[in-house]
Structures are given as structure tokens and as C-alpha cells.
Design a protein around this motif. Structure first.
Motif, short mmCIF file in Angstrom:
data_model
loop_
_atom_site.label_atom_id
_atom_site.label_comp_id
_atom_site.label_asym_id
_atom_site.label_seq_id
_atom_site.Cartn_x
_atom_site.Cartn_y
_atom_site.Cartn_z
N GLY A 45 81.98 21.22 -8.21
CA GLY A 45 82.50 20.03 -7.55
C GLY A 45 81.58 19.44 -6.50
N TYR A 46 80.37 19.97 -6.37
CA TYR A 46 79.41 19.47 -5.39
C TYR A 46 78.11 19.09 -6.09
CZ TYR A 46 82.53 21.57 -1.96
OH TYR A 46 83.61 21.89 -1.20
N VAL A 47 77.41 18.12 -5.52
CA VAL A 47 76.07 17.77 -5.97
C VAL A 47 75.12 18.28 -4.90
CG1 VAL A 47 74.46 15.90 -6.49
CG2 VAL A 47 76.85 15.72 -7.22
N TRP A 48 74.18 19.13 -5.32
CA TRP A 48 73.18 19.70 -4.43
C TRP A 48 71.87 18.94 -4.63
CZ3 TRP A 48 73.81 24.17 -1.34
CH2 TRP A 48 75.07 24.78 -1.45
N ILE A 49 71.25 18.53 -3.54
CA ILE A 49 69.96 17.85 -3.57
C ILE A 49 68.99 18.74 -2.80
CG2 ILE A 49 68.67 15.78 -2.97
CD1 ILE A 49 70.94 14.87 -4.63
N SER A 50 67.88 19.13 -3.44
CA SER A 50 66.91 19.99 -2.77
C SER A 50 65.50 19.63 -3.22
CB SER A 50 67.20 21.46 -3.06
OG SER A 50 67.13 21.71 -4.45
N PRO A 51 64.50 20.01 -2.40
CA PRO A 51 63.12 19.69 -2.76
C PRO A 51 62.70 20.42 -4.04
CG PRO A 51 63.24 20.55 -0.50
CD PRO A 51 64.58 20.70 -1.12
N LYS A 52 61.88 19.75 -4.88
CA LYS A 52 61.37 20.39 -6.10
C LYS A 52 60.36 21.47 -5.75
CE LYS A 52 61.99 16.81 -9.54
NZ LYS A 52 61.36 15.93 -10.51
N GLU A 53 59.64 21.28 -4.65
CA GLU A 53 58.62 22.23 -4.22
C GLU A 53 58.93 22.67 -2.80
OE1 GLU A 53 54.73 20.57 -4.71
OE2 GLU A 53 55.15 19.94 -6.76
N PRO A 54 58.48 23.88 -2.41
CA PRO A 54 58.70 24.34 -1.04
C PRO A 54 58.25 23.31 -0.01
CG PRO A 54 57.77 26.10 -2.38
CD PRO A 54 57.74 24.85 -3.21
N ASP A 55 59.08 23.12 1.02
CA ASP A 55 58.80 22.09 2.02
C ASP A 55 59.48 22.48 3.32
OD1 ASP A 55 58.43 19.83 3.56
OD2 ASP A 55 59.44 18.47 2.17
N GLU A 56 58.69 22.94 4.30
CA GLU A 56 59.27 23.40 5.55
C GLU A 56 59.93 22.28 6.35
OE1 GLU A 56 55.61 23.36 8.74
OE2 GLU A 56 56.09 25.23 7.74
N ASP A 57 59.58 21.04 6.06
CA ASP A 57 60.21 19.90 6.73
C ASP A 57 61.28 19.24 5.87
OD1 ASP A 57 58.76 20.07 9.13
OD2 ASP A 57 57.04 19.14 8.15
N GLY A 58 61.65 19.89 4.78
CA GLY A 58 62.62 19.33 3.85
C GLY A 58 64.05 19.51 4.31
N ILE A 59 64.94 19.11 3.46
CA ILE A 59 66.37 19.23 3.72
C ILE A 59 67.07 19.51 2.40
CG2 ILE A 59 66.74 16.72 3.49
CD1 ILE A 59 68.99 17.07 5.64
#
Length: 157
Positions: free
Chosen positions: A44-58
Motif C-alpha cells: 500500500g506504499y510507494v517507495w522512492i529511493s536512489p538507484k545508486e548509493p548517495d549519502e545526500d539522498g533521500i
């Protein structure tokens, strides 16, 4: 009402009035600038994450269908809307943040203090990660297993 796993009164020098809104705005700005994200639906949730490691990502979570922002984790904050507490989102955010290198288990608490709820969430994430490692056939050191007796196997006689 909103409860934070990471405590603190300021972020980037600004008074923090609504950390969930801060994370939502950060997610929206980041998603507009970068097109290198994975998006998938789960429970029931949509997860959005970086494709590659990113210490400044979300990593951001939205309600599926309504696309309402539910929570997220960044280098500085983790927050989940209280209406969505108790379904494991916080622990899963920690696990995915470690995988995406947004946070690192050894340094994530440097400069930030976890609240009691945050420590419980992190401990739950660790227990889940240990269980997944065992399920996937990875060796887990005995000193780690000592903290989780539910994962130890009794020798057969």
C-alpha cells in the motif's frame, strides 16, 4: 502530532517546525533534480529511493493511490506520519538508508541523538536485518547472535 526518531531543534540553521514537511519538500526538490531513482509499490506504499548509493539522498514513502507523503529518511532526519506508525516503516527506512549509504550504522548517531522511539526503531531494524541475513544464508557472528536468542539454533542430540 508528529514524533521524530532523531531529536533536534534546528536543521540547516532554520527553526524546525514540521520535520515531516521538511522531508517532503526535500524529497520533492530532489526528485525534480534527479531522475536516477527506483520506485516500487509494497503493502500500500510507494517507495522512492536512489538507484545508486548517495549519502545526500533521500528515501521517501507515499501512500499508494493518494500519493500522499507518509515519511522519509535523509542524512539528517527520519520521520513517519503518526497515522502510519506501527506498520514497520521506520525500521524499513533505516535498513534501506543503510543499503543506499544515506546512513551508516557506525556514524549515523554522530551529531544527532536518537530519541527513545528512535533507538527502539533502530534496534528493530537491526533484528530484521539479522533475520534477513540468516534467511539468505549469510554467516552472522556469534557475538551478534547473542543479542538475539530467537535466531540461535539448538544443536540436535
Amino acid at each position: 502530532m508528529l514524533k521524530l526518531a532523531l531529536s533536534g531543534e534546528t536543521w540547516n540553521g532554520e527553526a524546525l517546525h514540521n520535520p515531516l514537511e521538511l522531508l517532503r519538500n526535500h524529497a520533492n526538490r530532489t526528485l525534480k533534480k534527479r531522475h536516477r531513482f527506483n520506485a516500487f509499490s509494497e503493502s500500500g506504499y510507494v517507495w522512492i529511493s536512489p538507484k545508486e548509493p548517495d549519502e545526500d539522498g533521500i528515501i521517501a514513502i507515499y501512500e499508494e493511490g493518494a500519493r500522499k507523503f507518509v515519511g522519509g529518511i535523509s542524512k539528517h532526519w527520519i520521520a513517519v506520519n503518526e497515522a502510519h506508525h506501527g506498520v514497520g516503516l521506520g525500521a524499513e527506512l533505516f535498513i534501506r538508508a543503510f543499503d543506499a549509504m544515506i546512513k551508516h550504522p557506525d556514524t549515523m548517531n554522530v551529531g544527532h541523538k536518537l530519541t527513545k522511539a528512535g533507538r527502539a526503531c533502530l534496534k528493530k531494524a537491526h533484528r530484521i536485518a539479522i533475520g534477513r541475513a540468516i534467511d539468505n544464508g549469510f554467516e552472522v557472528p556469534n557475538e551478534v547472535l547473542a543479542d538475539y536468542p530467537e535466531f540461535t539454533v539448538s544443536p540436535s542430540i
